[in-house]
Motif scaffolding. Structure first.
Motif, PDB file in Angstrom:
ATOM      1  N   ILE A  50       0.840  -1.203   0.000  1.00  0.00           N
ATOM      2  CA  ILE A  50       0.000   0.000   0.000  1.00  0.00           C
ATOM      3  C   ILE A  50       0.872   1.249   0.000  1.00  0.00           C
ATOM      4  N   VAL A  51       1.919   1.226   0.796  1.00  0.00           N
ATOM      5  CA  VAL A  51       2.811   2.386   0.889  1.00  0.00           C
ATOM      6  C   VAL A  51       3.812   2.415  -0.258  1.00  0.00           C
ATOM      7  N   ALA A  52       4.425   1.237  -0.552  1.00  0.00           N
ATOM      8  CA  ALA A  52       5.475   1.197  -1.568  1.00  0.00           C
ATOM      9  C   ALA A  52       4.936   1.509  -2.958  1.00  0.00           C
ATOM     10  N   ALA A  53       3.836   0.879  -3.340  1.00  0.00           N
ATOM     11  CA  ALA A  53       3.231   1.159  -4.651  1.00  0.00           C
ATOM     12  C   ALA A  53       2.408   2.437  -4.612  1.00  0.00           C
ATOM     13  N   THR A  65       3.046  16.395  -5.282  1.00  0.00           N
ATOM     14  CA  THR A  65       2.737  16.298  -3.848  1.00  0.00           C
ATOM     15  C   THR A  65       3.638  15.313  -3.104  1.00  0.00           C
ATOM     16  N   ILE A  66       4.213  14.333  -3.814  1.00  0.00           N
ATOM     17  CA  ILE A  66       5.046  13.320  -3.167  1.00  0.00           C
ATOM     18  C   ILE A  66       6.402  13.277  -3.854  1.00  0.00           C
ATOM     19  N   SER A  67       7.445  13.590  -3.114  1.00  0.00           N
ATOM     20  CA  SER A  67       8.798  13.585  -3.669  1.00  0.00           C
ATOM     21  C   SER A  67       9.340  12.155  -3.726  1.00  0.00           C
ATOM     22  N   ARG A  68      10.416  11.962  -4.485  1.00  0.00           N
ATOM     23  CA  ARG A  68      11.047  10.641  -4.531  1.00  0.00           C
ATOM     24  C   ARG A  68      11.548  10.259  -3.156  1.00  0.00           C
ATOM     25  N   THR A  69      12.068  11.229  -2.409  1.00  0.00           N
ATOM     26  CA  THR A  69      12.562  10.941  -1.060  1.00  0.00           C
ATOM     27  C   THR A  69      11.453  10.380  -0.184  1.00  0.00           C
ATOM     28  N   ALA A  70      10.297  11.015  -0.217  1.00  0.00           N
ATOM     29  CA  ALA A  70       9.178  10.545   0.589  1.00  0.00           C
ATOM     30  C   ALA A  70       8.721   9.169   0.145  1.00  0.00           C
ATOM     31  N   ALA A  71       8.701   8.944  -1.167  1.00  0.00           N
ATOM     32  CA  ALA A  71       8.217   7.675  -1.705  1.00  0.00           C
ATOM     33  C   ALA A  71       9.097   6.500  -1.309  1.00  0.00           C
ATOM     34  N   VAL A  73      11.293   6.516   1.415  1.00  0.00           N
ATOM     35  CA  VAL A  73      11.429   6.425   2.872  1.00  0.00           C
ATOM     36  C   VAL A  73      10.189   5.807   3.505  1.00  0.00           C
ATOM     37  N   ALA A  74       9.029   6.074   2.943  1.00  0.00           N
ATOM     38  CA  ALA A  74       7.781   5.585   3.521  1.00  0.00           C
ATOM     39  C   ALA A  74       7.745   4.067   3.708  1.00  0.00           C
ATOM     40  N   PRO A  75       8.169   3.250   2.726  1.00  0.00           N
ATOM     41  CA  PRO A  75       8.151   1.796   2.956  1.00  0.00           C
ATOM     42  C   PRO A  75       9.025   1.366   4.129  1.00  0.00           C
ATOM     43  N   GLY A  76      10.164   2.041   4.320  1.00  0.00           N
ATOM     44  CA  GLY A  76      11.016   1.714   5.457  1.00  0.00           C
ATOM     45  C   GLY A  76      10.321   1.971   6.776  1.00  0.00           C
ATOM     46  N   SER A 190      15.379   1.228   8.535  1.00  0.00           N
ATOM     47  CA  SER A 190      16.363   2.237   8.118  1.00  0.00           C
ATOM     48  C   SER A 190      17.076   1.807   6.849  1.00  0.00           C
ATOM     49  N   TYR A 191      17.410   0.520   6.755  1.00  0.00           N
ATOM     50  CA  TYR A 191      18.102   0.051   5.558  1.00  0.00           C
ATOM     51  C   TYR A 191      17.216   0.212   4.319  1.00  0.00           C
ATOM     52  N   ILE A 192      15.952  -0.135   4.427  1.00  0.00           N
ATOM     53  CA  ILE A 192      15.046  -0.009   3.279  1.00  0.00           C
ATOM     54  C   ILE A 192      14.970   1.438   2.805  1.00  0.00           C
ATOM     55  N   ALA A 193      14.880   2.362   3.751  1.00  0.00           N
ATOM     56  CA  ALA A 193      14.833   3.777   3.382  1.00  0.00           C
ATOM     57  C   ALA A 193      16.140   4.218   2.734  1.00  0.00           C
ATOM     58  N   LEU A 194      17.269   3.825   3.317  1.00  0.00           N
ATOM     59  CA  LEU A 194      18.573   4.221   2.788  1.00  0.00           C
ATOM     60  C   LEU A 194      18.815   3.627   1.401  1.00  0.00           C
ATOM     61  N   ALA A 195      18.475   2.340   1.226  1.00  0.00           N
ATOM     62  CA  ALA A 195      18.668   1.701  -0.075  1.00  0.00           C
ATOM     63  C   ALA A 195      17.820   2.389  -1.145  1.00  0.00           C
ATOM     64  N   GLY A 196      16.607   2.775  -0.775  1.00  0.00           N
ATOM     65  CA  GLY A 196      15.752   3.472  -1.727  1.00  0.00           C
ATOM     66  C   GLY A 196      16.280   4.834  -2.111  1.00  0.00           C
ATOM     67  N   LEU A 197      16.890   5.516  -1.157  1.00  0.00           N
ATOM     68  CA  LEU A 197      17.392   6.862  -1.428  1.00  0.00           C
ATOM     69  C   LEU A 197      18.479   6.868  -2.492  1.00  0.00           C
ATOM     70  N   TRP A 198      19.354   5.878  -2.477  1.00  0.00           N
ATOM     71  CA  TRP A 198      20.457   5.913  -3.446  1.00  0.00           C
ATOM     72  C   TRP A 198      20.300   4.891  -4.572  1.00  0.00           C
ATOM     73  N   GLY A 199      19.527   3.820  -4.359  1.00  0.00           N
ATOM     74  CA  GLY A 199      19.449   2.773  -5.353  1.00  0.00           C
ATOM     75  C   GLY A 199      18.223   2.795  -6.244  1.00  0.00           C
ATOM     76  N   SER A 200      17.214   3.557  -5.859  1.00  0.00           N
ATOM     77  CA  SER A 200      15.949   3.503  -6.603  1.00  0.00           C
ATOM     78  C   SER A 200      16.007   4.062  -8.021  1.00  0.00           C
ATOM     79  N   PRO A 201      16.878   5.030  -8.358  1.00  0.00           N
ATOM     80  CA  PRO A 201      16.837   5.561  -9.726  1.00  0.00           C
ATOM     81  C   PRO A 201      17.090   4.515 -10.806  1.00  0.00           C
ATOM     82  N   ILE A 202      17.875   3.480 -10.539  1.00  0.00           N
ATOM     83  CA  ILE A 202      18.188   2.490 -11.569  1.00  0.00           C
ATOM     84  C   ILE A 202      17.134   1.404 -11.658  1.00  0.00           C
ATOM     85  N   SER A 203      16.736   0.836 -10.510  1.00  0.00           N
ATOM     86  CA  SER A 203      15.837  -0.322 -10.542  1.00  0.00           C
ATOM     87  C   SER A 203      14.548  -0.122  -9.761  1.00  0.00           C
TER      88      SER A 203
END
Length: 273
Positions: A50-53, A65-71, A73-76, A190-203
């Motif tokens: 619900i949060v991730a998608a 309304t929703i930045s990439r950072t928020a998108a 971090v929310a699943p974490g 915390s790891y999920i949020a951190l991984a999303g912050l730097w790894g999400s642009p590619i995959s």
């Protein structure tokens, strides 16, 4: 005139209800209570997706309304909360790759794996369907895709790397039974949020075959899904190997308790923590 239940039939019904419904549910450690674990995994995966998608779908419905950072971090944050409120019931896997890793590690019985993975996929699908029905945006907006100018293989490597880190954190905190408490929840979230912050642009930093499966199924588009199946599974397998190198064999009481929750925990190596 409607028939009224006689006092005797009422007593018999109450007795039946007590014996067949109340007492079995109250027997929390009864090994037949596998349905509790499955409901827990289904609901937890539903909330995660619900949060991730929902971040991507809401962003498309309400631009700006929703930045990439928020998108990312929310699943974490959601996973942190889920571990705290249901980790003791099912172990809060929420992810087929995590379930497989716990089993490869020896902390989770293989016979429970199909049920866990099935309800995780169902929970993710229900979440994507709910979001599409309510928001009015295709579930494809909430899925994960390889970035333009990058190959599927590069996305696969990114998913494998990110999942290696995620499962390493999970197995590491589980080795001290901390995945049942605050430390595990903070570490994993915390790891999920951190991984999303730097790894999400590619995959997209899915790290979870169920998280991508739900939106893909509802949208009817499995473009590059192999990346989000093979990548997390490969990363999880590498994390299990790394855990063996760092801490030896699994199957101890602490790791099994974290992987299975408190319901009739099965321990293959009782003398090992």
């Amino acid at each position: 005139m409607m028939n009224q239940r006689t006092p005797d039939s009422t007593v018999r019904f109450e007795r039946w209800f007590e014996l067949e419904i109340i007492q079995p549910m109250a027997d929390f450690k009864n090994p037949r209570q596998e349905w509790r674990r499955l409901v827990s995994e289904l609901f937890g995966t539903f909330l995660l997706v619900i949060v991730a998608a929902g971040g991507g779908m809401m962003s498309q419905a309400f631009p700006g309304t929703i930045s990439r950072t928020a998108a990312v971090v929310a699943p974490g944050l959601m996973v942190l909360g889920i571990i705290l409120f249901m980790g003791r019931v099912s172990g809060a896997h929420l992810n087929p790759a995590v379930t497989l890793a716990f089993s490869m590690r020896g902390d989770f019985p293989w016979q429970r794996v199909p049920g866990y993975i099935l309800v995780q996929l169902i929970g993710a699908t229900l979440a994507a369907w709910f979001l599409q029905a309510v928001i009015g945006v295709s579930a494809s907006a909430g899925s994960n895709y390889t970035a333009a100018d990058y190959s599927s293989f590069q996305a696969f490597l990114m998913e494998a790397l990110l999942t290696l880190g995620l499962v390493s954190v999970i197995l590491g905190t589980a080795s001290g039974a901390q995945n049942l408490g605050v430390i595990g929840a903070i570490g994993v979230g915390s790891y999920i949020a951190l991984a999303g912050l730097w790894g999400s642009p590619i995959s997209g930093a899915s790290m979870n075959p169920a998280r991508t499966f739900g939106p893909d199924l509802v949208a009817g588009d499995f473009t590059d899904y192999w990346v989000y199946l093979a990548g997390p599974v490969a990363g999880a397998a590498l994390a299990v190997l790394l855990a063996f190198v760092l801490r030896g064999r699994g199957g101890g009481r602490a790791g099994s308790g974290a992987a299975q929750g408190d319901l009739d925990t099965e321990v293959s190596r009782p003398t090992q923590a």
